[in-house]
Design an enzyme around this catalytic site. Structure first.
Site, PDB file in Angstrom:
ATOM      1  N   CYS A 119      31.651 -13.359  -8.622  1.00  0.00           N
ATOM      2  CA  CYS A 119      30.219 -13.596  -8.868  1.00  0.00           C
ATOM      3  C   CYS A 119      29.532 -12.441  -9.595  1.00  0.00           C
ATOM      4  CB  CYS A 119      29.503 -13.900  -7.561  1.00  0.00           C
ATOM      5  SG  CYS A 119      30.230 -15.293  -6.678  1.00  0.00           S
ATOM      6  N   HIS A 252      22.132 -12.482  -8.658  1.00  0.00           N
ATOM      7  CA  HIS A 252      23.099 -13.543  -8.380  1.00  0.00           C
ATOM      8  C   HIS A 252      22.500 -14.497  -7.351  1.00  0.00           C
ATOM      9  CE1 HIS A 252      26.559 -15.798  -7.453  1.00  0.00           C
ATOM     10  NE2 HIS A 252      26.772 -15.232  -6.273  1.00  0.00           N
ATOM     11  N   ASN A 282      25.350 -21.909  -5.615  1.00  0.00           N
ATOM     12  CA  ASN A 282      25.994 -20.680  -6.093  1.00  0.00           C
ATOM     13  C   ASN A 282      27.016 -21.050  -7.164  1.00  0.00           C
ATOM     14  OD1 ASN A 282      27.528 -18.388  -6.481  1.00  0.00           O
ATOM     15  ND2 ASN A 282      27.750 -17.917  -4.303  1.00  0.00           N
TER      16      ASN A 282
HETATM   17  C1  LIG Z   1      27.201 -18.906   4.847  1.00  0.00           C
HETATM   18  C2  LIG Z   1      25.812 -18.717   5.410  1.00  0.00           C
HETATM   19  C3  LIG Z   1      24.833 -19.647   4.718  1.00  0.00           C
HETATM   20  C4  LIG Z   1      25.827 -19.022   6.894  1.00  0.00           C
HETATM   21  O1  LIG Z   1      24.529 -18.841   7.412  1.00  0.00           O
HETATM   22  P1  LIG Z   1      24.328 -18.089   8.803  1.00  0.00           P
HETATM   23  O2  LIG Z   1      22.899 -18.159   9.119  1.00  0.00           O
HETATM   24  O3  LIG Z   1      24.961 -16.731   8.658  1.00  0.00           O
HETATM   25  O4  LIG Z   1      25.132 -19.010   9.762  1.00  0.00           O
HETATM   26  P2  LIG Z   1      26.311 -18.582  10.730  1.00  0.00           P
HETATM   27  O5  LIG Z   1      27.522 -18.265   9.947  1.00  0.00           O
HETATM   28  O6  LIG Z   1      25.769 -17.559  11.695  1.00  0.00           O
HETATM   29  O7  LIG Z   1      26.517 -19.946  11.500  1.00  0.00           O
HETATM   30  C5  LIG Z   1      25.518 -20.428  12.372  1.00  0.00           C
HETATM   31  C6  LIG Z   1      26.012 -21.743  12.900  1.00  0.00           C
HETATM   32  O8  LIG Z   1      25.925 -22.721  11.869  1.00  0.00           O
HETATM   33  C7  LIG Z   1      27.169 -23.395  11.768  1.00  0.00           C
HETATM   34  N1  LIG Z   1      27.355 -23.834  10.399  1.00  0.00           N
HETATM   35  C8  LIG Z   1      27.994 -23.196   9.394  1.00  0.00           C
HETATM   36  N2  LIG Z   1      27.964 -23.946   8.277  1.00  0.00           N
HETATM   37  C9  LIG Z   1      27.301 -25.062   8.590  1.00  0.00           C
HETATM   38  C10 LIG Z   1      26.942 -26.221   7.880  1.00  0.00           C
HETATM   39  N3  LIG Z   1      27.260 -26.400   6.583  1.00  0.00           N
HETATM   40  N4  LIG Z   1      26.247 -27.180   8.520  1.00  0.00           N
HETATM   41  C11 LIG Z   1      25.899 -27.043   9.798  1.00  0.00           C
HETATM   42  N5  LIG Z   1      26.227 -25.981  10.537  1.00  0.00           N
HETATM   43  C12 LIG Z   1      26.902 -24.999   9.940  1.00  0.00           C
HETATM   44  C13 LIG Z   1      28.204 -22.394  12.223  1.00  0.00           C
HETATM   45  O9  LIG Z   1      29.363 -23.044  12.635  1.00  0.00           O
HETATM   46  C14 LIG Z   1      27.464 -21.733  13.359  1.00  0.00           C
HETATM   47  O10 LIG Z   1      27.565 -22.547  14.496  1.00  0.00           O
HETATM   48  P3  LIG Z   1      27.788 -21.880  15.957  1.00  0.00           P
HETATM   49  O11 LIG Z   1      26.591 -21.030  16.152  1.00  0.00           O
HETATM   50  O12 LIG Z   1      27.851 -23.087  16.839  1.00  0.00           O
HETATM   51  O13 LIG Z   1      29.057 -21.115  15.836  1.00  0.00           O
HETATM   52  C15 LIG Z   1      25.338 -17.255   5.210  1.00  0.00           C
HETATM   53  O14 LIG Z   1      26.094 -16.394   6.043  1.00  0.00           O
HETATM   54  C16 LIG Z   1      25.469 -16.790   3.807  1.00  0.00           C
HETATM   55  O15 LIG Z   1      24.756 -17.228   2.943  1.00  0.00           O
HETATM   56  N6  LIG Z   1      26.358 -15.829   3.557  1.00  0.00           N
HETATM   57  C17 LIG Z   1      26.561 -15.272   2.258  1.00  0.00           C
HETATM   58  C18 LIG Z   1      27.190 -16.293   1.385  1.00  0.00           C
HETATM   59  C19 LIG Z   1      27.294 -15.808  -0.010  1.00  0.00           C
HETATM   60  O16 LIG Z   1      26.381 -15.213  -0.494  1.00  0.00           O
HETATM   61  N7  LIG Z   1      28.432 -16.040  -0.625  1.00  0.00           N
HETATM   62  C20 LIG Z   1      28.729 -15.750  -1.941  1.00  0.00           C
HETATM   63  C21 LIG Z   1      28.498 -14.360  -2.284  1.00  0.00           C
HETATM   64  S1  LIG Z   1      28.981 -14.118  -3.887  1.00  0.00           S
END
Ligand SMILES: CC(C)(COP(=O)(O)OP(=O)(O)OC[C@H]1O[C@@H](n2cnc3c(N)ncnc32)[C@H](O)[C@@H]1OP(=O)(O)O)[C@@H](O)C(=O)NCCC(=O)NCCS
EC number: 2.3.1.180
Length: 325
Positions: A119, A252, A282
């Protein structure tokens, strides 16, 4: 007179098929994968993404974006010296996608190669192009970010498959007496490779390893906020630039919460941050040039504006390029 590089034109391409959160949620529900349009929107800011169809390849999308950038710069393909294409989803192992774009454009004079910095790819590519122009090796460059991340998705993994989309963006740079590019800073930390990767490879005619994208979302989130903030501050210091001179941040586009956290860290009003993740998801190396082209085409970013372009992603890699448009 020292030479600089300046952006003369931008372009972009989005696949025809836009997929809303609800459509994706319904598709995943049929596979037994539970998510909701509301969860995706509130946790990421994403409303929709575009997915390439069979006839839309990395090369075709990149070529369409490149043609727009050339047209806006008023330059024909035969005049292009250099094509750098940032991607982690090339159409094949080799030849490079950049060579495919060179052929499709008819840019016979151009040297062409791909850069892989996930990215951060576009800011890496822009930095290389700026260096080659400033050193006098080339007079101009087409810099492209193009991705088909939908082809790396594990549709059974709800923690990744709702986040990504496909698309391409491009910028045409030319040698200039005035900057243009005011400064660049690139960084990498290979010890963090495991928090975001696509492990698989082809060996003896078979895929070996995991062919899907995997991510530790929370680790990536924290790392992204931290490095984007520190990279902006250290680049500004190195070129003696004050934050209040910045007109727009084009970061990004991974998660709107990351973008707002970076803006808070830099004490930058959210109105100065270009946000397209809602419409594109993304798109990895394509996200920064797509967002830049949208902001330029809509008239938000104008000639003379100071714009900070920032990438962050797998590797782990990150970087910033400060540009006067
Ligand atoms: C991936 C992302 C959106 C997850 O959001 P978050 O608020 O951190 O969520 P968590 O990982 O803490 O998960 C919270 C809960 O949601 C759930 N969950 C994850 N994806 C889900 C989805 N698509 N739908 C519903 N629930 C989901 C998880 O299983 C977790 O459940 P639990 O609490 O029962 O275990 C976030 O971490 C993120 O944006 N990270 C960076 C991603 C990124 O920038 N990537 C590319 C960089 S180049």
């Amino acid at each position: 007179m020292p030479q600089h590089s300046a952006i003369l034109g931008t372009g972009s391409y989005l696949p025809r098929r836009a997929v809303s959160n609800q459509e994706l949620t319904d598709f995943l529900a049929a596979k037994g994968v539970e998510t909701s349009a509301e969860w995706i929107q509130t946790r990421t800011g994403i409303l929709q993404r575009h997915f390439a169809e069979g006839d839309e390849t990395n090369t075709s999308m990149a070529t369409a974006a490149a043609k727009q950038a050339l047209a806006k710069a008023g330059v024909d393909a035969q005049s292009v010296d250099l094509i750098i294409l940032a991607t982690s989803t090339p159409d094949q192992i080799f030849p490079s996608t950049a060579c495919g774009v060179q052929a499709a454009l008819g840019a016979q004079r151009a040297m062409a190669f791909d850069i892989q910095a996930v990215c951060s790819g576009f800011v890496y590519a822009l930095t290389v192009a700026d260096s080659m122009i400033r050193s006098g090796q080339v007079r101009n460059a087409l810099v492209i970010g193009s991705e088909v991340f939908s082809r790396l998705m594990d549709w059974m993994d709800r923690t990744t498959c709702v986040l990504f989309g496909d698309g391409a963006g491009a910028a045409f740079l030319q040698v200039s007496e005035e900057p243009g590019v005011l400064g660049c800073e690139l960084k990498a930390d290979g010890t963090l490779g495991c928090i975001l990767n696509a492990d698989g490879r082809i060996e003896n005619g078979r895929i070996v390893g995991d062919p899907f994208l995997r991510m530790d979302g929370q680790a990536v989130f924290k790392q992204a906020v931290s490095v984007l903030g520190s990279s902006a501050i250290s680049l500004f210091e190195s070129v003696d630039f004050q934050l209040d001179q910045l007109d727009f941040l084009v970061p990004h586009q991974a998660n709107v919460r990351i973008l707002h956290a970076v803006a808070r860290k830099l004490k930058l009003p959210e109105s100065r941050v270009v946000v397209t993740v809602g419409q594109h998801g993304n798109t990895s190396a394509a996200s920064v040039p797509l967002a830049l082209d949208l902001a330029v085409s809509s008239g938000l970013i104008k000639k003379g504006h100071n714009v900070l372009l920032q990438g962050v992603g797998g590797g782990f890699t990150w970087g910033s390029v400060l540009v006067r448009m």
